[in-house]
Write a protein that holds these residues in place. Structure first.
Motif, PDB file in Angstrom:
ATOM      1  N   LYS A 111     -11.046   5.558  -5.112  1.00 20.75           N
ATOM      2  CA  LYS A 111      -9.807   5.354  -5.129  1.00 20.75           C
ATOM      3  C   LYS A 111      -9.212   4.862  -3.806  1.00 20.75           C
ATOM      4  N   MET A 126       2.785   1.593  -3.304  1.00 11.55           N
ATOM      5  CA  MET A 126       1.892   1.906  -4.654  1.00 11.55           C
ATOM      6  C   MET A 126       1.268   3.480  -4.400  1.00 11.55           C
ATOM      7  N   PHE A 127       1.049   3.768  -3.160  1.00  9.51           N
ATOM      8  CA  PHE A 127       0.117   5.012  -3.043  1.00  9.51           C
ATOM      9  C   PHE A 127       0.568   6.113  -2.198  1.00  9.51           C
ATOM     10  N   GLN A 171     -10.594   1.004  -3.577  1.00  6.66           N
ATOM     11  CA  GLN A 171     -10.029   0.206  -4.491  1.00  6.66           C
ATOM     12  C   GLN A 171      -8.751  -0.024  -4.262  1.00  6.66           C
ATOM     13  N   ASN A 172      -7.866   0.764  -3.850  1.00  3.17           N
ATOM     14  CA  ASN A 172      -6.522   0.816  -3.608  1.00  3.17           C
ATOM     15  C   ASN A 172      -6.644  -0.262  -2.227  1.00  3.17           C
ATOM     16  N   ARG A 173      -7.431  -0.064  -1.106  1.00  2.97           N
ATOM     17  CA  ARG A 173      -7.390  -0.768  -0.031  1.00  2.97           C
ATOM     18  C   ARG A 173      -7.727  -2.351  -0.599  1.00  2.97           C
ATOM     19  N   LYS A 203      -7.287  -3.686  -3.395  1.00  2.28           N
ATOM     20  CA  LYS A 203      -6.012  -4.212  -4.130  1.00  2.28           C
ATOM     21  C   LYS A 203      -4.855  -4.622  -2.990  1.00  2.28           C
ATOM     22  N   PHE A 256       0.909  -1.204  -0.111  1.00  3.47           N
ATOM     23  CA  PHE A 256       0.015   0.012   0.051  1.00  3.47           C
ATOM     24  C   PHE A 256       0.848   1.451  -0.043  1.00  3.47           C
TER      25      PHE A 256
END
Length: 169
Positions: free
Chosen positions: A150, A124-125, A153-155, A157, A121
């Motif tokens: 967003k 990527m973020f 969706q990131n969580r 992923k 995480f």
């Protein structure tokens, strides 16, 4: 967040006409959201919405709820199938450009791989902490939703990354 802050956000959502999202208000009964999910039963709920982004056929439920029955309200975002929450956000911090929701990615899976999820995480973020500016008017709700989608969706992923890559070697 305080009740007034939750009401403020809900009012902006109600008055908004976002270009990229469809909003359907869920009916509350006597200040609660009956028959939604076992975790929400009999908890004070100020407002609840089904928010859909037709472009990507993505949908989440946004609940302004007294999550722990202590008069502290959360924006709880449920996956569309209601199987889990994607985010439970209660903190609002005042930053240079105004108030922001603040949420930190803290996985609690019981498989011993949470450090890998957090590292992914962050890589990527940029950080495990996400700051999302509160809309100051209904016109800013579209961008507010974009950032919340967003985050979700990131969580998702990051939670699933251990299924994609083998971290054992």
């Amino acid at each position: 967040m305080e009740k007034e802050q939750a009401i403020y956000l809900a009012n902006h959502i109600e008055k908004s006409k976002p270009v990229s999202y469809e909003i359907r208000k869920l009916e509350t009964v006597s200040g609660t959201l009956p028959k939604f999910h076992q975790w929400t039963n009999r908890k004070k709920t100020l407002a609840a919405y089904e928010v859909t982004r037709p472009e990507s056929d993505t949908c989440y439920y946004f609940l302004f709820i007294d999550w722990h029955r202590n008069d502290i309200y959360y924006l709880v975002i449920y996956a569309h199938d209601k199987s889990t929450t994607c985010a439970e956000i209660r903190q609002i911090h005042m930053l240079e450009d105004g108030p922001h929701l603040v949420w930190t990615y803290k996985p609690f899976k019981r498989d011993g791989k949470n450090d890998q999820r957090k590292a992914y995480f962050k890589q990527m973020f940029g950080s495990t902490t996400v700051q999302i500016k509160l809309p100051s008017s209904p016109l800013e709700v579209d961008d507010f939703f974009r950032q919340l989608f967003k985050l979700c969706q990131n969580r998702i992923k990051a939670d699933k990354i251990v299924d994609t890559f083998n971290f054992e070697n």
